[in-house]
Design a protein around this motif. Structure first.
Motif, short mmCIF file in Angstrom:
data_model
loop_
_atom_site.label_atom_id
_atom_site.label_comp_id
_atom_site.label_asym_id
_atom_site.label_seq_id
_atom_site.Cartn_x
_atom_site.Cartn_y
_atom_site.Cartn_z
N ILE A 89 0.83 -1.21 0.00
CA ILE A 89 0.00 0.00 0.00
C ILE A 89 0.87 1.26 0.00
CG2 ILE A 89 -1.65 1.34 1.37
CD1 ILE A 89 -2.81 -1.34 2.33
N ILE A 90 1.99 1.20 0.73
CA ILE A 90 2.87 2.36 0.85
C ILE A 90 3.83 2.48 -0.34
CG2 ILE A 90 4.67 3.44 2.25
CD1 ILE A 90 3.44 2.05 4.70
N PHE A 91 4.41 1.35 -0.74
CA PHE A 91 5.44 1.35 -1.79
C PHE A 91 4.92 0.69 -3.06
CE2 PHE A 91 7.58 0.74 2.36
CZ PHE A 91 8.27 1.94 2.44
N HIS A 92 4.44 1.47 -3.99
CA HIS A 92 4.02 0.93 -5.29
C HIS A 92 4.33 1.95 -6.40
CE1 HIS A 92 0.47 2.92 -3.45
NE2 HIS A 92 0.31 3.43 -4.66
N VAL A 137 2.72 -13.87 -19.03
CA VAL A 137 1.82 -14.97 -18.64
C VAL A 137 0.86 -14.51 -17.56
CG1 VAL A 137 1.73 -17.24 -17.54
CG2 VAL A 137 3.44 -16.79 -19.31
N LEU A 138 1.37 -13.78 -16.57
CA LEU A 138 0.52 -13.29 -15.49
C LEU A 138 -0.44 -12.21 -15.99
CD1 LEU A 138 3.10 -13.01 -12.55
CD2 LEU A 138 1.46 -14.84 -12.99
N LEU A 139 0.04 -11.35 -16.87
CA LEU A 139 -0.81 -10.27 -17.38
C LEU A 139 -1.91 -10.80 -18.30
CD1 LEU A 139 1.93 -7.57 -18.11
CD2 LEU A 139 0.19 -7.50 -16.33
N THR A 147 -1.66 -7.10 -10.77
CA THR A 147 -1.52 -8.56 -10.81
C THR A 147 -0.10 -8.96 -10.47
OG1 THR A 147 -3.24 -8.73 -12.50
CG2 THR A 147 -1.75 -10.62 -12.26
N LEU A 148 0.86 -8.27 -11.08
CA LEU A 148 2.27 -8.58 -10.83
C LEU A 148 2.65 -8.27 -9.39
CD1 LEU A 148 3.73 -7.05 -14.13
CD2 LEU A 148 3.00 -9.40 -13.71
N ARG A 149 2.13 -7.18 -8.86
CA ARG A 149 2.46 -6.80 -7.49
C ARG A 149 1.88 -7.78 -6.48
NH1 ARG A 149 1.12 -0.48 -8.81
NH2 ARG A 149 3.24 0.15 -9.41
N ILE A 150 0.67 -8.25 -6.72
CA ILE A 150 0.04 -9.19 -5.79
C ILE A 150 0.75 -10.54 -5.83
CG2 ILE A 150 -2.08 -10.51 -5.35
CD1 ILE A 150 -3.63 -7.98 -6.21
N VAL A 151 1.15 -10.98 -7.01
CA VAL A 151 1.92 -12.23 -7.11
C VAL A 151 3.25 -12.07 -6.40
CG1 VAL A 151 3.08 -13.80 -8.70
CG2 VAL A 151 0.78 -13.01 -9.22
N ASN A 152 3.89 -10.91 -6.52
CA ASN A 152 5.11 -10.63 -5.76
C ASN A 152 4.87 -10.80 -4.27
OD1 ASN A 152 6.88 -10.10 -7.83
ND2 ASN A 152 6.80 -7.89 -7.64
N LEU A 153 3.76 -10.25 -3.81
CA LEU A 153 3.42 -10.31 -2.40
C LEU A 153 3.28 -11.76 -1.93
CD1 LEU A 153 0.84 -8.07 -0.60
CD2 LEU A 153 0.58 -10.54 -0.44
N TYR A 193 10.01 -4.05 -1.59
CA TYR A 193 10.21 -4.36 -3.01
C TYR A 193 9.04 -5.07 -3.67
CZ TYR A 193 14.86 -2.78 -4.28
OH TYR A 193 15.95 -2.00 -4.63
N ASN A 194 8.01 -5.45 -2.93
CA ASN A 194 6.88 -6.13 -3.56
C ASN A 194 6.16 -5.26 -4.58
OD1 ASN A 194 6.84 -8.76 -2.21
ND2 ASN A 194 6.47 -7.57 -0.35
N GLY A 195 6.21 -3.96 -4.36
CA GLY A 195 5.54 -3.05 -5.29
C GLY A 195 6.36 -2.71 -6.51
N VAL A 196 7.62 -3.15 -6.53
CA VAL A 196 8.51 -2.89 -7.66
C VAL A 196 8.50 -4.11 -8.56
CG1 VAL A 196 10.88 -2.33 -8.34
CG2 VAL A 196 9.95 -1.44 -6.20
#
Length: 477
Positions: A89-92, A137-139, A147-153, A193-196
């Motif tokens: 939420i903070i870092f995206h 593939v994710l997109l 989508t990419l950020r949530i998979v990172n998480l 780094y999850n938001g990157v």
């Protein structure tokens, strides 16, 4: 998924193995002392945060020691997930630099447009196309950057789980796994780094998973099958981020040392199996990428000298430098060289500069690079690039906590070296080889803090081992 290691004694080395073991530990000890001495330069800038780490780690140790419930892992994963949701939420930040290039390539892949591979980035570094394909593939499921950020998480939370499992494989003490898991779950770097859109998060998950499979092979029937699976998973991680050569060297070194034990036939089989699996699947992935047109050259390194030319550049302390980029362009134009040959010429030029500068300048460069690589002063530039404009004080505070958190973990990890030295051929050597390989590579190639991402968990597990050993000694007095 938790498979407890069998409490068996580590195989002993033969005479040649003992000498090799001693030599390795001397070199690793000197490197660790060098890193510790250099890291002391960071404390004057961040001393309040360094003092803060003492009570924080004490609380984590108290929790890990007092809680013995069967549901600790679920609490650990809940803590890790919540921390990463708050971090996201903070870092995206909006993607930029290499992350933007790779994201745009993923969008082009979705559209069937492969013209991106003719640009400078993918023409010079075609091995990076694996991550763009992964993003595509994710997109395809949901064409949203979130989508990419949530998979990172999710993968980042999964890495906490694997740290906990690996710590159980490296030690029979519940405290070690619980402390390492808690400390890594709350570590600022993976949270930020999850938001990157970085390839470090996914590759770290697969790297840890491959290590877990390697440890399972140690006390399982048909262990070579687990090793083969580890080689495959490691190649998947390499497909996403090209750290594979350093990783396979570390695992290979672990099996190589096993050749000097009574179980040398098993270690030799494992060494052959993981090499065949890793390089074999890499060849399959490369051929697939080439045949599909994503990267006609396959996943090759077409400009191998660039990282080395940057890594020994004095003016930029071995970090990415516009000067190196500009200089290689000048060399290309003046001497009519290819990018490959221009990078090589720049490397030779920097070697001469380093030689002229002398041993003190070389040592200063090495210290700075180790500090950047492991402790990352200012290493959160990518996730905090937007907050830097609006909340610079918050960014400095967060960066200070991250740097001193890692330094505290490093110091605790050093306590684990003495007992590990006396264990013979123990699976804990696997962690040390990973750290050693990355540290040596960092000394001669381009350095960035995020390049240590996949090996940072090893320090956290070793910190748990070191703290457990130190507390046991205190209690015995």
């Amino acid at each position: 998924m938790y498979i407890k290691p069998e409490p068996v004694s580590a195989p002993r080395f033969n005479v040649a193995g003992r000498w090799l073991h001693i030599i390795f530990w001397i070199v690793f000890g000197l490197l660790s002392a060098f890193t510790l001495l250099g890291s002391s330069l960071l404390i004057p800038s961040y001393w309040p945060f360094f003092l803060l780490m003492v009570p924080v780690f004490a609380v984590l140790a108290f929790t890990a020691n007092r809680y013995h419930g069967n549901h600790f892992l679920w609490w650990l994963l809940a803590i890790a997930l919540i921390a990463r949701i708050v971090g996201l939420i903070i870092f995206h930040p909006a993607p930029e630099s290499d992350f933007l290039v790779q994201y745009n390539a993923a969008q082009d892949i979705l559209k069937g447009n492969l013209a991106f591979n003719k640009g400078y980035y993918f023409a010079s570094f075609p091995y990076q196309v694996g991550f763009s394909f992964y993003e595509a593939v994710l997109l395809r499921i949901f064409n949203s950057i979130w989508t990419l950020r949530i998979v990172n998480l999710l993968l980042s939370t999964g890495s906490v789980w694997l740290v906990y499992l690996l710590a159980h494989r490296f030690s029979t003490k519940q405290f070690v796994a619980q402390f390492a898991g808690l400390a890594y779950a709350l570590f600022a770097t993976p949270i930020a780094y999850n938001g990157v859109l970085t390839n470090n998060i996914a590759s770290t998950f697969f790297t840890l998973l491959s290590l877990y499979f390697v440890t399972l092979a140690e006390d399982r029937d048909h262990g070579w099958l687990w090793v083969a699976l580890a080689g495959f998973v490691l190649s998947v991680g390499n497909f996403l981020r090209p750290d594979g050569l350093a990783l396979i060297v570390a695992v290979g070194a672990y099996f190589f040392f096993g050749l000097f034990t009574p179980q040398w036939r098993k270690r030799l089989l494992n060494l052959v199996v993981i090499a065949v699996a890793f390089f074999g699947f890499n060849a399959v992935f490369s051929a697939g990428v080439s045949a599909s047109g994503l990267a006609p050259a396959g996943m090759k390194v077409l400009d191998p000298y660039w990282k080395f030319a940057t890594g020994i550049e004095l003016s930029s302390n071995g970090q990415y430098s516009n000067r190196v980029l500009a200089r290689t362009k000048v060399i290309k134009a003046e001497k009519h060289l290819s990018q490959h040959d221009a990078s090589k010429a720049m490397l030779m030029e920097n070697i001469q500069n380093l030689r002229k500068a002398g041993i003190k300048s070389a040592a200063r460069l090495a210290v700075t690079k180790q500090n950047v690589f492991w402790f990352g002063k200012g290493g959160l530039i990518f996730p905090t690039i937007e907050l830097q404009k609006t909340h610079p004080r918050l960014v400095r505070w967060y960066d200070g906590v991250k740097t001193m958190w890692m330094l505290g973990i490093f110091i605790l990890a050093l306590f684990s070296l003495w007992p590990m030295l006396h264990k013979g051929y123990d699976r804990q050597l696997l962690m040390v080889f990973f750290i050693f390989t990355f540290a040596v590579v960092n000394l001669v190639t381009e350095t960035q803090y995020r390049y240590s991402f996949s090996v940072q968990p090893m320090w956290f597990i070793m910190a748990g081992l070191g703290l457990e050993w130190w507390l046991s000694k205190v209690q015995d007095r």
